[in-house]
Write a protein that holds these residues in place. Structure first.
Motif, PDB file in Angstrom:
ATOM      1  N   GLU A  69     -49.671  65.920 -39.560  1.00  0.00           N
ATOM      2  CA  GLU A  69     -49.601  65.627 -38.129  1.00  0.00           C
ATOM      3  C   GLU A  69     -50.949  65.692 -37.420  1.00  0.00           C
ATOM      4  O   GLU A  69     -51.129  65.036 -36.396  1.00  0.00           O
ATOM      5  N   LEU A  70     -51.872  66.487 -37.931  1.00  0.00           N
ATOM      6  CA  LEU A  70     -53.157  66.633 -37.254  1.00  0.00           C
ATOM      7  C   LEU A  70     -54.250  65.791 -37.889  1.00  0.00           C
ATOM      8  O   LEU A  70     -55.352  65.691 -37.353  1.00  0.00           O
ATOM      9  N   GLY A  71     -53.985  65.219 -39.060  1.00  0.00           N
ATOM     10  CA  GLY A  71     -54.954  64.336 -39.697  1.00  0.00           C
ATOM     11  C   GLY A  71     -56.153  65.045 -40.277  1.00  0.00           C
ATOM     12  O   GLY A  71     -57.168  64.417 -40.574  1.00  0.00           O
ATOM     13  N   GLY A  72     -56.065  66.327 -40.433  1.00  0.00           N
ATOM     14  CA  GLY A  72     -57.184  67.104 -40.964  1.00  0.00           C
ATOM     15  C   GLY A  72     -57.129  68.511 -40.419  1.00  0.00           C
ATOM     16  O   GLY A  72     -56.279  68.844 -39.584  1.00  0.00           O
ATOM     17  N   MET A  73     -58.049  69.340 -40.880  1.00  0.00           N
ATOM     18  CA  MET A  73     -58.049  70.730 -40.457  1.00  0.00           C
ATOM     19  C   MET A  73     -58.731  70.883 -39.104  1.00  0.00           C
ATOM     20  O   MET A  73     -59.829  70.374 -38.886  1.00  0.00           O
ATOM     21  N   PRO A  74     -58.091  71.582 -38.158  1.00  0.00           N
ATOM     22  CA  PRO A  74     -58.739  71.848 -36.870  1.00  0.00           C
ATOM     23  C   PRO A  74     -59.840  72.890 -37.034  1.00  0.00           C
ATOM     24  O   PRO A  74     -60.018  73.473 -38.109  1.00  0.00           O
ATOM     25  N   ARG A  75     -60.561  73.130 -35.964  1.00  0.00           N
ATOM     26  CA  ARG A  75     -61.665  74.095 -36.013  1.00  0.00           C
ATOM     27  C   ARG A  75     -61.163  75.499 -36.318  1.00  0.00           C
ATOM     28  O   ARG A  75     -61.830  76.289 -36.998  1.00  0.00           O
ATOM     29  N   ASN A  76     -59.973  75.826 -35.828  1.00  0.00           N
ATOM     30  CA  ASN A  76     -59.439  77.177 -35.981  1.00  0.00           C
ATOM     31  C   ASN A  76     -57.933  77.111 -36.130  1.00  0.00           C
ATOM     32  O   ASN A  76     -57.281  76.322 -35.454  1.00  0.00           O
ATOM     33  N   VAL A  77     -57.390  77.932 -37.017  1.00  0.00           N
ATOM     34  CA  VAL A  77     -55.939  78.082 -37.141  1.00  0.00           C
ATOM     35  C   VAL A  77     -55.635  79.572 -37.133  1.00  0.00           C
ATOM     36  O   VAL A  77     -56.090  80.307 -38.007  1.00  0.00           O
ATOM     37  N   MET A  78     -54.880  80.013 -36.140  1.00  0.00           N
ATOM     38  CA  MET A  78     -54.500  81.418 -36.070  1.00  0.00           C
ATOM     39  C   MET A  78     -53.094  81.590 -36.620  1.00  0.00           C
ATOM     40  O   MET A  78     -52.197  80.794 -36.335  1.00  0.00           O
ATOM     41  N   LEU A  79     -52.904  82.624 -37.418  1.00  0.00           N
ATOM     42  CA  LEU A  79     -51.607  83.007 -37.947  1.00  0.00           C
ATOM     43  C   LEU A  79     -51.247  84.344 -37.321  1.00  0.00           C
ATOM     44  O   LEU A  79     -51.871  85.367 -37.608  1.00  0.00           O
ATOM     45  N   VAL A  80     -50.244  84.337 -36.456  1.00  0.00           N
ATOM     46  CA  VAL A  80     -49.905  85.505 -35.651  1.00  0.00           C
ATOM     47  C   VAL A  80     -48.532  86.022 -36.061  1.00  0.00           C
ATOM     48  O   VAL A  80     -47.546  85.292 -35.992  1.00  0.00           O
ATOM     49  N   ILE A 120     -39.545  75.621 -37.421  1.00  0.00           N
ATOM     50  CA  ILE A 120     -39.604  76.751 -38.338  1.00  0.00           C
ATOM     51  C   ILE A 120     -39.408  76.236 -39.763  1.00  0.00           C
ATOM     52  O   ILE A 120     -38.457  75.513 -40.054  1.00  0.00           O
ATOM     53  N   VAL A 121     -40.335  76.621 -40.631  1.00  0.00           N
ATOM     54  CA  VAL A 121     -40.268  76.247 -42.047  1.00  0.00           C
ATOM     55  C   VAL A 121     -40.137  77.517 -42.870  1.00  0.00           C
ATOM     56  O   VAL A 121     -40.300  78.633 -42.369  1.00  0.00           O
ATOM     57  N   GLY A 122     -39.868  77.345 -44.165  1.00  0.00           N
ATOM     58  CA  GLY A 122     -39.649  78.504 -45.011  1.00  0.00           C
ATOM     59  C   GLY A 122     -40.928  79.220 -45.390  1.00  0.00           C
ATOM     60  O   GLY A 122     -41.052  80.432 -45.221  1.00  0.00           O
ATOM     61  N   ALA A 123     -41.904  78.478 -45.931  1.00  0.00           N
ATOM     62  CA  ALA A 123     -43.088  79.092 -46.536  1.00  0.00           C
ATOM     63  C   ALA A 123     -44.365  78.567 -45.894  1.00  0.00           C
ATOM     64  O   ALA A 123     -44.377  77.536 -45.218  1.00  0.00           O
ATOM     65  N   TYR A 124     -45.452  79.271 -46.147  1.00  0.00           N
ATOM     66  CA  TYR A 124     -46.754  78.888 -45.615  1.00  0.00           C
ATOM     67  C   TYR A 124     -47.157  77.483 -46.059  1.00  0.00           C
ATOM     68  O   TYR A 124     -47.739  76.715 -45.292  1.00  0.00           O
ATOM     69  N   GLU A 125     -46.882  77.155 -47.329  1.00  0.00           N
ATOM     70  CA  GLU A 125     -47.276  75.847 -47.844  1.00  0.00           C
ATOM     71  C   GLU A 125     -46.678  74.717 -47.014  1.00  0.00           C
ATOM     72  O   GLU A 125     -47.321  73.684 -46.783  1.00  0.00           O
ATOM     73  N   GLU A 126     -45.441  74.902 -46.545  1.00  0.00           N
ATOM     74  CA  GLU A 126     -44.797  73.866 -45.737  1.00  0.00           C
ATOM     75  C   GLU A 126     -45.452  73.748 -44.365  1.00  0.00           C
ATOM     76  O   GLU A 126     -45.534  72.653 -43.794  1.00  0.00           O
ATOM     77  N   ALA A 127     -45.910  74.861 -43.820  1.00  0.00           N
ATOM     78  CA  ALA A 127     -46.608  74.803 -42.530  1.00  0.00           C
ATOM     79  C   ALA A 127     -47.942  74.080 -42.667  1.00  0.00           C
ATOM     80  O   ALA A 127     -48.322  73.280 -41.805  1.00  0.00           O
ATOM     81  N   TRP A 128     -48.671  74.333 -43.765  1.00  0.00           N
ATOM     82  CA  TRP A 128     -49.926  73.619 -43.991  1.00  0.00           C
ATOM     83  C   TRP A 128     -49.675  72.132 -44.217  1.00  0.00           C
ATOM     84  O   TRP A 128     -50.502  71.291 -43.831  1.00  0.00           O
TER      85      TRP A 128
END
Length: 225
Positions: free
Chosen positions: A180-191, A166-174
């Motif tokens: 960790e993923l080395g790039g953007m995946p095909r899809n990112v869901m925010l639920v 768990i992080v504080g803000a969206y920027e930290e999650a990105w």
């Protein structure tokens, strides 16, 4: 259409070839050192308080949370939730190593199938990449071990989340996605809680575009949590 094909079509439309090396280097520098946006003060908290904020915000959006001390307690938390909601004990589970490492045999009545969700599945179990405290949102990048269908098709979604993720803000999650993923995946869901809509006569309807219920099993895997 592949990324290279699409970019080549854009270049043809602009009547321009590949960028010169110096301009390409400048653009790469801007991407790597982009300025940070303003971070809301409500998320700038000690980590334990960020975890509490995540829980409060998720529950405010019609989600529910069970906090457990470790992964050994996850099967019991799942079984107890299904029993409390009078839901079937059959479920589809994402084939994620973190979920596969759990000893589900402690609850033998749970009937678990690994893989993608089907239209007939009523309960799913997903692994959460990160939680965002400022809105109580779960980040779910698509991957073979984290199928997107798990998030959409079942009427009830149970999400397993480490408190340490768990992080504080969206920027930290990105930041975690990039690191960790080395790039953007095909899809990112925010639920953020169950799917819902009030498009028809302003009447709130849960399960409009996805799960009717979202239940998070929060594993307290940090001392601060």
């Amino acid at each position: 259409m592949s990324r290279d094909t699409m970019l080549a079509a854009i270049r043809r439309g602009l009547k321009r070839g590949p960028l010169p090396a110096d301009e390409a280097a400048m653009l790469r520098g801007r991407l790597e050192s982009h300025p940070r946006h303003l971070i809301p003060a409500r998320s700038r908290l000690p980590h334990a308080e960020q975890v509490d904020l995540f829980v409060r915000n998720l529950e405010k959006e019609f989600g529910s949370v069970a906090r457990v001390p470790d992964f050994e307690a996850v099967p019991g938390a799942v079984a107890d939730y299904l029993a409390a909601q009078n839901l079937p004990s059959s479920l589809v589970m994402a084939p994620h190593p973190e979920l596969q490492a759990i000893d589900w045999s402690s609850r033998p009545l749970l009937n678990i199938r690994e893989g993608r969700a089907q239209a007939t599945d009523t309960v799913s179990v997903q692994q959460v990449f990160a939680g965002i405290a400022e809105t109580g949102t779960m980040m779910l990048p698509s991957a073979p071990e984290r199928p997107t269908t798990i998030n959409l098709l079942a009427d009830t979604e149970i999400a397993v989340l480490r408190a340490s993720r768990i992080v504080g803000a969206y920027e930290e999650a990105w930041d975690l996605v990039r690191a960790e993923l080395g790039g953007m995946p095909r899809n990112v869901m925010l639920v953020t809680g169950p799917s819902r809509s009030a498009d028809i006569e302003q009447t709130l309807e849960l399960g409009a575009h996805g799960p009717r219920r979202v239940h998070v099993v929060l594993v307290e895997d940090t001392a601060s949590a």
